[in-house]
Design an enzyme around this catalytic site. Structure first.
Site, PDB file in Angstrom:
ATOM      1  N   GLY A 177      55.428  -5.155  90.003  1.00 61.11           N
ATOM      2  CA  GLY A 177      54.535  -5.335  88.866  1.00 61.11           C
ATOM      3  C   GLY A 177      55.298  -4.979  87.613  1.00 61.11           C
ATOM      4  O   GLY A 177      56.384  -4.427  87.691  1.00 61.11           O
ATOM      5  N   CYS A 178      54.786  -5.309  86.443  1.00 60.06           N
ATOM      6  CA  CYS A 178      55.616  -5.169  85.260  1.00 60.06           C
ATOM      7  C   CYS A 178      54.811  -5.086  83.979  1.00 60.06           C
ATOM      8  O   CYS A 178      53.629  -5.330  83.941  1.00 60.06           O
ATOM      9  CB  CYS A 178      56.541  -6.373  85.098  1.00 60.06           C
ATOM     10  N   ALA A 179      55.561  -4.754  82.904  1.00 58.52           N
ATOM     11  CA  ALA A 179      55.071  -4.901  81.536  1.00 58.52           C
ATOM     12  C   ALA A 179      55.988  -5.886  80.838  1.00 58.52           C
ATOM     13  O   ALA A 179      57.198  -5.852  81.047  1.00 58.52           O
ATOM     14  CB  ALA A 179      55.126  -3.561  80.828  1.00 58.52           C
TER      15      ALA A 179
ATOM     16  N   ASN B 246      55.612 -11.014  84.704  1.00 52.22           N
ATOM     17  CA  ASN B 246      54.826 -10.007  85.413  1.00 52.22           C
ATOM     18  C   ASN B 246      53.973 -10.747  86.418  1.00 52.22           C
ATOM     19  O   ASN B 246      53.177 -11.606  86.053  1.00 52.22           O
ATOM     20  CB  ASN B 246      53.943  -9.228  84.437  1.00 52.22           C
TER      21      ASN B 246
END
Lengths: 426, 153, 501
Positions: A21-23, A218
């Site tokens: 997961g990410c920003a 993301n």
């Protein structure tokens, strides 16, 4: 092979597929005016909790105006041998105008960084003309070669007048490490990563780049293997097994090689649902049907929010079902995009027109001059480099040669393919 | 009213309709018990005529102007003015066979049963239809050779 | 000569339940049950029972069951009772052993060694009840790239003809003659309702079914029965049948007794004559001949219909499939060795060909390696038993599947393997009017529609679980598969990882 747990080390990314997961965050000035990296740093830092310290990075466009005709390679080395081998390879295939270590600053949380260099270079003219490829294709294939073959070396970016700065750590620490506040760019994108497991490694951090493309993403796409096997037909090698990598290759295939606009490429990847198409008037329906049909394997499924940077500008894209957050806001010639609205407001408190990007609808921001140019151009796509990847042509099947001669020429990848042979049915 | 129609093209002469009819008109409504143990044995009202090559179920059409009712000497055979179902009352029936001879479709039978011979004919499963909401013969038919549909008259 | 052959089955009748209604007797075309009035009991001729289970299903009281003949063998693994029975049969008749339906031998079924993925935490599964879940598939050649006018939304590249499937499953070829008109009509009606296709087999297209032409694949096989320009243009797609999974390398033989007036007219052969399909097409002795036939057919339909080529999955299938694509096939159909048939020599059915899963994986890989995968669609057949098999086939790389046994079972088939006798009690593999009328197409179509709709719901559920909402993204998505109990070579050929990896 069975292996004892004590000696079993977790595989590096590329050997396995690691969900994360990410920003993400992006800032662009449509006028082309350049800004330093302070804002993007602030924006991505606000979303600290969306990453876990195992990857962060930035892509910046317009940072090398003095070398804008040359490819800027950012290359990471694990050791001296890797650099030697890579530089020898570059010398053989490119003309290098300048090479230098990328300036960095020690940051406490970043331990044991690789040796990071940049090269400003152009394809070797004779080799280029002998290859029969265009400049971009030639450069791309050599970047693939370095990343796939030379141990301990990784090309982090290879575009013109742009660069990627990435590594293992929280994005704000990576930003300080690379001193990105010192660079001036008209487009910045940033990425903070939350992989579920992996011994982080620098090359695996994002943005992922290819020539002038940079992608931050993301999500975790469920169509990955379909997309991978599709692009691999056209000689893209998915060595990292990441979504970002395959999304980048899809953009390259559709926008550069098939000549679609970035918006159309994005539209193909998030094609409208059949029930929507069925409700369209017939000629439009035929158009959408043909696109879905021919590019069925380029359809992306599963949660995705993507920022695509290029020399044209910025493109934001959400999956068809809008399974990931992505916000946009504007202020004058500035456009801000981020996973969270707060990450926009922290750098531009009086932001206007803040909204969420619609699922499956590409959001395009072009440089003013690019937009003006495109409006004049034909709306028909032109294929470039549709030629097949190098066909397996030889003069004699390797398998028919004696073992000694096999050894003498061994080690070349093509040999294995030759030996497999095809049976003739003429 | 809704009536049962037999379609010759799909009748396969299995006679499951007959068995279902007997079961429905038994005391126990259990096929095994009804056919093996009950006395008097339950009577089927629907009958399959013919053989393997050609067969058809013969069954009361519940005519608008039923000849059987017209001919009945004892007042046993009546047509319900509301539902349109033609049925016979065994208490009143004297087994005179007038209805048998009057019916143009051969759909009434006199069976020697206990305590006397009386007329038997389809009563559209009486007050309660079989499951699922169809006469039991229609439900039992494996090939839609019996259908239960609305029709005029 | 005394027949040494033992019965295969034994009919069990529970006397406590039997009401002697005679439904069983009237249901059996093999005359197994006879109600003897003098004895007031049933006489049973076990030897005639083929285990079609019609009587079992029809019995109103559930008094019947069929079991194996209780005779034991001598315990030998070599000379099993079955092996000796086959010898008994051949020594009696001097003939080739004939049988029907698919290979029953215990070869590995790779579908059952593949497991599907589902989303957990890192990405969401998709609820098919809330979100669109697309199972539409197009079959036919497609250009590698498309030229368009983006502003006017116009396609500039001429699109080759394609057929549209709303569900990723079609009904495989079964000719009128080998199956009854009612059976074929059931499939045609179901195909129309489901938005998919039935296949005429090589028996021509009966005039009553021409109205289903938009949902028909018209087959051209080595016997060329019923083929003329009208026929070629009557369907949605043309299929050249080179081989069949159940009997690769051999042709077909429909005995004259099945060629009644209707079959005769539809096949364009005289009534009562044997319809013999040669083993090869006698105008295709090599790949370049195939190209000529493909293009003859394309000419005949003025390039308006895709042309499929169907082959049995044999050892060199990947190279052959590649050649077929290069020869101009728009759809490659692979039929695995477990595929069914109306009649095949037992030894051929049980020993020739390879499993469809391996053939599919190999062909999909080879076509991709040669960058010609998009030039043709890939359809697989040969024991697709459930929606899970469909999902696995698509994930391995198929565009769609062909399925025949499944729909036949929906129509009533119990896989008794006695199609060749022409005495199908379910009215499917027979032309006898008293038997064919047992299959009412209204019921048959509804059962097949129910089956395929149920399968499609399940496909959607499985796709949703994987976080996929269009079947396009499942195609060739081998990462959604994991193998269990497979060796390295098998995993390598299938292109999947082992569970746990």
């Amino acid at each position: 092979m069975p292996r004892c747990d004590a000696t079993h080390t977790p595989p590096r990314e590329g050997a396995v597929r690691i969900p994360s997961g990410c920003a993400i965050s992006g800032i662009m000035d449509k006028s082309g005016a350049r800004h330093d990296g302070t804002d993007i740093l602030k924006s991505i830092a606000l979303m600290h909790d969306r990453s876990n310290g195992l990857g962060g990075g930035f892509a910046a466009y317009g940072i090398y105006p003095e070398y804008k005709e040359l490819y800027a390679f950012h290359i990471m080395y694990e050791n001296q041998e890797a650099r030697k081998a890579t530089e020898a390879y570059l010398d053989a295939h490119f003309m290098c105008e300048k090479q230098e270590r990328i300036p960095t600053e020690p940051v406490r949380s970043i331990v044991n960084p690789p040796d990071i260099w940049r090269y400003f270079l152009g394809p070797h003219p004779v080799k280029l003309s002998m290859s029969g490829q265009d400049e971009a294709e030639y450069t791309m294939l050599h970047v693939f070669h370095i990343n796939a073959v030379i141990p301990g070396a990784f090309v982090a970016s290879s575009g013109k007048n742009m660069g990627a700065f990435k590594g293992v750590g929280y994005p704000e620490d990576i930003g300080s490490f690379y001193r990105i506040a010192d660079y001036q760019a008209w487009l910045w994108t940033a990425h903070g990563r939350f992989p579920t497991n992996t011994p982080g490694w620098w090359g695996g951090a994002h943005p992922f780049t290819l020539l002038n493309w940079s992608v931050v993403h993301n999500g975790e796409i469920s169509s990955y293997d379909t997309n991978r096997r599709y692009v691999e037909q056209y000689d893209y090698e998915c060595t990292l097994q990441t979504d970002t990598e395959v999304i980048t290759y899809l953009f390259d295939l559709l926008a550069r090689r098939h000549g679609f606009s970035q918006e159309m490429a994005a539209h193909i990847m998030t094609a409208p649902a059949w029930d929507k198409i069925d409700a369209m008037e017939p000629s439009r329906a035929a158009f959408e049907t043909a696109l879905r049909n021919v590019y069925s394997s380029a359809l992306i499924n599963g949660p995705m929010s993507v920022l695509l940077g290029s020399d044209e500008g910025l493109l934001a894209l959400n999956d068809r079902l809008k399974l990931r957050a992505l916000m946009v806001g504007e202020k004058g010639s500035m456009v801000y995009l981020a996973s969270e609205q707060a990450a926009i407001e922290v750098v531009c408190p009086d932001i206007e027109n803040v909204r969420s990007i619609d699922g499956g609808v590409p959001f395009v921001v072009q440089l003013d001059e690019v937009a003006a140019r495109k409006a004049q151009e034909s709306a028909e796509n032109t294929f470039c480099d549709l030629c097949r990847p190098a066909q397996l042509v030889g003069v004699v099947p390797q398998a028919s040669k004696k073992a000694e001669s096999m050894r003498a020429t061994g080690g070349q990848r093509a040999d294995a393919k030759w030996a497999e042979g095809g049976q003739n049915h003429a | 009213m809704k009536r049962i129609y037999a379609i010759e093209a799909w009748c396969v002469d299995c006679k499951r309709c007959e068995v279902a009819c007997k079961t429905f008109h038994s005391k126990s409504r259990n096929t095994v018990k009804a056919l093996k143990a009950e006395f008097p044995p339950p009577q089927n009202r629907i009958r399959v005529e013919g053989g393997r090559q050609l067969s058809i179920a013969v069954n009361c059409r519940h005519c608008a102007a039923p000849k059987c009712v017209e001919g009945c000497v004892s007042g046993a055979m009546t047509k319900d003015p509301v539902t349109g179902v033609v049925s016979t009352n065994p208490e009143k029936c004297v087994g005179c066979r007038t209805c048998v001879s009057m019916c143009p479709f051969g759909c009434v039978r006199i069976e020697e049963t206990f305590p006397k011979a009386v007329a038997f004919k389809c009563d559209l499963c009486g007050d309660v239809l079989g499951q699922p909401g169809e006469p039991s013969c229609v439900t039992a038919c494996p090939n839609n050779a019996l259908i239960y549909i609305e029709s005029e008259g | 000569m005394l027949d040494y052959l033992l019965p295969r089955y034994k009919v069990l009748r529970e006397d406590d339940l039997c009401v002697k209604c005679g439904v069983c007797e009237r249901s059996c075309a093999n005359d197994v049950h006879t109600l003897d009035e003098e004895m007031d009991a049933f006489l049973i001729d076990h030897k005639k029972c083929v285990n079609c289970q019609r009587c079992v299903v029809m019995c109103p009281t559930g008094a019947l069951a069929i079991t194996n003949w209780p005779q034991v063998g001598n315990g030998s693994n070599n000379w099993t009772l079955a092996a000796m029975q086959e010898i008994a049969k051949q020594s009696q008749t001097g003939g080739v052993l004939l049988t029907s339906m698919g290979n029953p031998k215990p070869f590995p079924i790779y579908w059952d060694h593949l497991l599907l993925n589902a989303s957990q935490v890192t990405n969401p599964s998709i609820d098919p009840l809330r979100e669109p879940m697309e199972t539409r598939v197009f079959l036919g050649a497609r250009p590698e790239a498309l030229k368009v006018n983006e502003r006017e939304h116009l396609v500039k590249t001429p699109m080759p003809p394609q057929i549209k499937l709303d569900v990723p499953v079609m009904f495989s070829a079964m000719s009128f003659g080998s199956i009854s008109l009612n059976a074929q009509k059931s499939l045609a009606m179901a195909a129309q309702e489901l938005g998919t296709y039935f296949n005429t087999g090589e028996g021509g297209l009966h005039k009553d079914l021409e109205r289903f032409g938009a949902h028909a694949v018209v087959q051209v096989a080595s016997g060329r029965f019923g083929v003329d320009t009208h026929y070629l243009n009557a369907g949605a797609m043309i299929e050249i049948k080179i081989g069949q999974g159940a009997k690769p390398g051999i042709g077909g033989h429909l005995p004259g007794e099945k060629i009644n007036a209707e079959v005769s007219r539809t096949r364009m052969i005289p009534e009562g004559t044997d319809a013999i399909s040669p083993a090869p097409h006698h105008d295709i002795y090599s790949i370049e001949d195939l190209r000529q036939l493909i293009f003859s057919l394309k000419e005949a339909c003025r390039y308006q219909k895709p042309v499929a080529v169907k082959i049995a999955a044999v050892h060199n299938v990947a190279a052959i499939a590649s050649g077929m694509v290069r020869a101009g096939a728009d759809v490659v159909v692979l039929d695995g060795f477990r595929g069914g048939t109306g009649a095949a020599p037992t030894r051929i059915r049980d020993n020739v060909g390879i499993p469809i899963e391996l053939a599919l994986a190999a062909v999909d890989r080879r076509l991709r390696e040669e960058s010609i995968r998009s030039q043709a669609s890939l359809v697989v057949a040969g024991t697709i038993r459930s929606s899970a098999d469909i999902v696995k086939a698509v994930a391995l790389g198929a565009d769609a599947v062909y399925c025949a046994s499944g729909p036949l079972i929906a129509l009533g088939c119990h896989q008794c393997q006695d199609c060749a006798s022409g005495k199908c009690n379910w009215g499917i593999a027979t032309q006898r009017p008293e038997l064919t009328k047992r299959l009412n197409p209204e019921i048959g179509a509804q059962r097949v529609i129910n089956l395929v709709k149920a399968w499609n719901h399940e496909v959607q559920e499985m796709m949703g679980g994987m976080g996929i909402n269009a079947i396009d993204s499942l195609k060739g998505n081998r990462l959604m598969l994991r193998g269990v109990g497979l060796n390295e070579k098998e995993l390598d050929i299938l292109g999947v990882k082992h569970a746990g990896e």
